[in-house]
Design a protein around this motif. Structure first.
Motif, PDB file in Angstrom:
ATOM      1  N   GLU A  82       0.954  -1.583  -0.224  1.00  0.00           N
ATOM      2  CA  GLU A  82      -0.132   0.215  -0.366  1.00  0.00           C
ATOM      3  C   GLU A  82       1.330   1.377  -0.120  1.00  0.00           C
ATOM      4  O   GLU A  82       0.195   2.033  -0.722  1.00  0.00           O
ATOM      5  CB  GLU A  82      -0.336   0.206   0.624  1.00  0.00           C
ATOM      6  CG  GLU A  82      -2.350   0.974   1.308  1.00  0.00           C
ATOM      7  CD  GLU A  82      -2.474   1.284   2.600  1.00  0.00           C
ATOM      8  OE1 GLU A  82      -3.116   0.384   3.139  1.00  0.00           O
ATOM      9  OE2 GLU A  82      -3.239   2.437   2.484  1.00  0.00           O
ATOM     10  N   TYR A  83       2.215   1.430   0.775  1.00  0.00           N
ATOM     11  CA  TYR A  83       2.862   2.464   0.897  1.00  0.00           C
ATOM     12  C   TYR A  83       3.301   2.323  -0.363  1.00  0.00           C
ATOM     13  O   TYR A  83       3.109   3.755  -0.764  1.00  0.00           O
ATOM     14  CB  TYR A  83       4.295   2.140   2.272  1.00  0.00           C
ATOM     15  CG  TYR A  83       3.690   2.930   3.095  1.00  0.00           C
ATOM     16  CD1 TYR A  83       2.401   2.518   2.797  1.00  0.00           C
ATOM     17  CD2 TYR A  83       4.588   1.383   3.989  1.00  0.00           C
ATOM     18  CE1 TYR A  83       1.799   2.878   5.265  1.00  0.00           C
ATOM     19  CE2 TYR A  83       3.805   1.896   5.610  1.00  0.00           C
ATOM     20  CZ  TYR A  83       2.652   1.854   5.922  1.00  0.00           C
ATOM     21  OH  TYR A  83       2.477   2.340   6.798  1.00  0.00           O
ATOM     22  N   ILE A 104       3.471   6.178  -2.820  1.00  0.00           N
ATOM     23  CA  ILE A 104       4.354   6.561  -3.219  1.00  0.00           C
ATOM     24  C   ILE A 104       4.026   6.699  -4.545  1.00  0.00           C
ATOM     25  O   ILE A 104       4.184   8.129  -5.089  1.00  0.00           O
ATOM     26  CB  ILE A 104       5.397   5.840  -2.663  1.00  0.00           C
ATOM     27  CG1 ILE A 104       5.327   6.271  -1.165  1.00  0.00           C
ATOM     28  CG2 ILE A 104       6.952   6.890  -3.430  1.00  0.00           C
ATOM     29  CD1 ILE A 104       6.539   5.531  -0.625  1.00  0.00           C
ATOM     30  N   GLU A 105       4.314   5.626  -5.480  1.00  0.00           N
ATOM     31  CA  GLU A 105       4.098   5.597  -6.850  1.00  0.00           C
ATOM     32  C   GLU A 105       3.152   7.035  -7.726  1.00  0.00           C
ATOM     33  O   GLU A 105       3.498   7.911  -8.242  1.00  0.00           O
ATOM     34  CB  GLU A 105       3.608   4.139  -7.567  1.00  0.00           C
ATOM     35  CG  GLU A 105       4.271   4.620  -8.621  1.00  0.00           C
ATOM     36  CD  GLU A 105       4.604   3.389  -9.774  1.00  0.00           C
ATOM     37  OE1 GLU A 105       4.418   2.279  -8.689  1.00  0.00           O
ATOM     38  OE2 GLU A 105       4.135   2.584 -10.817  1.00  0.00           O
ATOM     39  N   ASP A 127      12.621  -1.598   5.972  1.00  0.00           N
ATOM     40  CA  ASP A 127      11.767  -2.179   7.477  1.00  0.00           C
ATOM     41  C   ASP A 127      10.203  -1.615   6.764  1.00  0.00           C
ATOM     42  O   ASP A 127       9.515  -1.860   6.134  1.00  0.00           O
ATOM     43  CB  ASP A 127      12.081  -1.713   8.413  1.00  0.00           C
ATOM     44  CG  ASP A 127      13.507  -2.371   8.694  1.00  0.00           C
ATOM     45  OD1 ASP A 127      13.631  -3.594   8.234  1.00  0.00           O
ATOM     46  OD2 ASP A 127      14.549  -2.524   9.572  1.00  0.00           O
ATOM     47  N   ASP A 128       9.293  -1.325   7.488  1.00  0.00           N
ATOM     48  CA  ASP A 128       7.917  -0.930   7.606  1.00  0.00           C
ATOM     49  C   ASP A 128       8.315   1.123   7.617  1.00  0.00           C
ATOM     50  O   ASP A 128       7.072   1.439   7.594  1.00  0.00           O
ATOM     51  CB  ASP A 128       7.437  -1.223   8.944  1.00  0.00           C
ATOM     52  CG  ASP A 128       7.946  -0.779  10.383  1.00  0.00           C
ATOM     53  OD1 ASP A 128       9.058  -0.349  10.548  1.00  0.00           O
ATOM     54  OD2 ASP A 128       7.482  -0.714  11.114  1.00  0.00           O
ATOM     55  N   LYS A 129       8.888   1.164   7.508  1.00  0.00           N
ATOM     56  CA  LYS A 129       9.288   2.470   7.525  1.00  0.00           C
ATOM     57  C   LYS A 129       9.176   3.073   5.959  1.00  0.00           C
ATOM     58  O   LYS A 129      10.796   2.839   5.018  1.00  0.00           O
ATOM     59  CB  LYS A 129       9.922   3.128   8.427  1.00  0.00           C
ATOM     60  CG  LYS A 129      10.207   3.478  10.177  1.00  0.00           C
ATOM     61  CD  LYS A 129       8.985   3.935  10.705  1.00  0.00           C
ATOM     62  CE  LYS A 129       9.608   3.612  12.728  1.00  0.00           C
ATOM     63  NZ  LYS A 129       9.076   2.798  12.833  1.00  0.00           N
ATOM     64  N   GLU A 135       0.831  12.308   3.862  1.00  0.00           N
ATOM     65  CA  GLU A 135      -0.018  12.197   5.215  1.00  0.00           C
ATOM     66  C   GLU A 135      -1.067  11.761   4.733  1.00  0.00           C
ATOM     67  O   GLU A 135      -2.457  12.037   5.146  1.00  0.00           O
ATOM     68  CB  GLU A 135       1.023  13.419   6.085  1.00  0.00           C
ATOM     69  CG  GLU A 135       1.827  13.635   6.792  1.00  0.00           C
ATOM     70  CD  GLU A 135       2.237  14.135   7.847  1.00  0.00           C
ATOM     71  OE1 GLU A 135       2.936  15.225   7.682  1.00  0.00           O
ATOM     72  OE2 GLU A 135       1.357  14.916   8.786  1.00  0.00           O
ATOM     73  N   ALA A 136      -1.299  13.416   3.962  1.00  0.00           N
ATOM     74  CA  ALA A 136      -2.837  13.554   2.887  1.00  0.00           C
ATOM     75  C   ALA A 136      -3.708  12.184   2.435  1.00  0.00           C
ATOM     76  O   ALA A 136      -4.723  12.116   2.602  1.00  0.00           O
ATOM     77  CB  ALA A 136      -2.543  14.502   2.047  1.00  0.00           C
ATOM     78  N   ALA A 137      -2.206  11.226   1.547  1.00  0.00           N
ATOM     79  CA  ALA A 137      -2.976   9.761   1.515  1.00  0.00           C
ATOM     80  C   ALA A 137      -2.881   8.736   2.368  1.00  0.00           C
ATOM     81  O   ALA A 137      -3.374   8.132   2.148  1.00  0.00           O
ATOM     82  CB  ALA A 137      -2.222   9.925   0.656  1.00  0.00           C
ATOM     83  N   GLY A 138      -2.863   9.688   3.225  1.00  0.00           N
ATOM     84  CA  GLY A 138      -3.002   8.310   4.957  1.00  0.00           C
ATOM     85  C   GLY A 138      -1.604   7.411   5.380  1.00  0.00           C
ATOM     86  O   GLY A 138      -2.334   6.413   6.857  1.00  0.00           O
TER      87      GLY A 138
END
Length: 111
Positions: free
Chosen positions: A6-7, A11-12, A65-67, A84-87
């Motif tokens: 999801e991240y 980002i893309e 990792d998860d960041k 942040e706006a994307a959640g």
């Protein structure tokens, strides 16, 4: 969809939106480069400004990792605000362009 996938998708998507904004002069394009296996995301500016070659990294983001590590943020509006706006919460974003001793004071993840 797991969180890391999801991240990557978020980002893309944000980078593609910036890449679609055309330059008003010369022969310059923005391109998104994604290395999904190593979780690197780049927004590059490539082209010619008159006789001068333009080739540079505008944004570089890595998922470690998860960041989400923002290695370079060269857009006018902050990438962190877009994410942040994307959640994506602040505790998942590392402002890697700051030295490690400064990061605790940014309000974002330390590492």
């Amino acid at each position: 969809m797991d969180k890391l996938a999801e991240y990557g998708h978020i980002i893309e998507s944000v980078l593609q939106r910036y890449a679609s904004i055309p330059y008003s002069h010369d022969e310059i394009d923005n391109r998104v480069i994604v290395d999904g296996e190593r979780k690197n995301f780049l927004l590059m500016t490539i082209g010619w400004e008159g006789h001068r070659r333009v080739h540079g990294c505008v944004v570089h983001i890595q998922i470690i990792d998860d960041k989400i590590w923002i290695q370079r943020d060269g857009i006018e509006d902050s990438m962190t605000e877009e994410l942040e706006a994307a959640g994506i919460s602040k505790d998942k974003i590392v402002l890697a362009f700051y030295p490690s001793h400064v990061r605790p004071y940014t309000g974002y993840a330390v590492a």
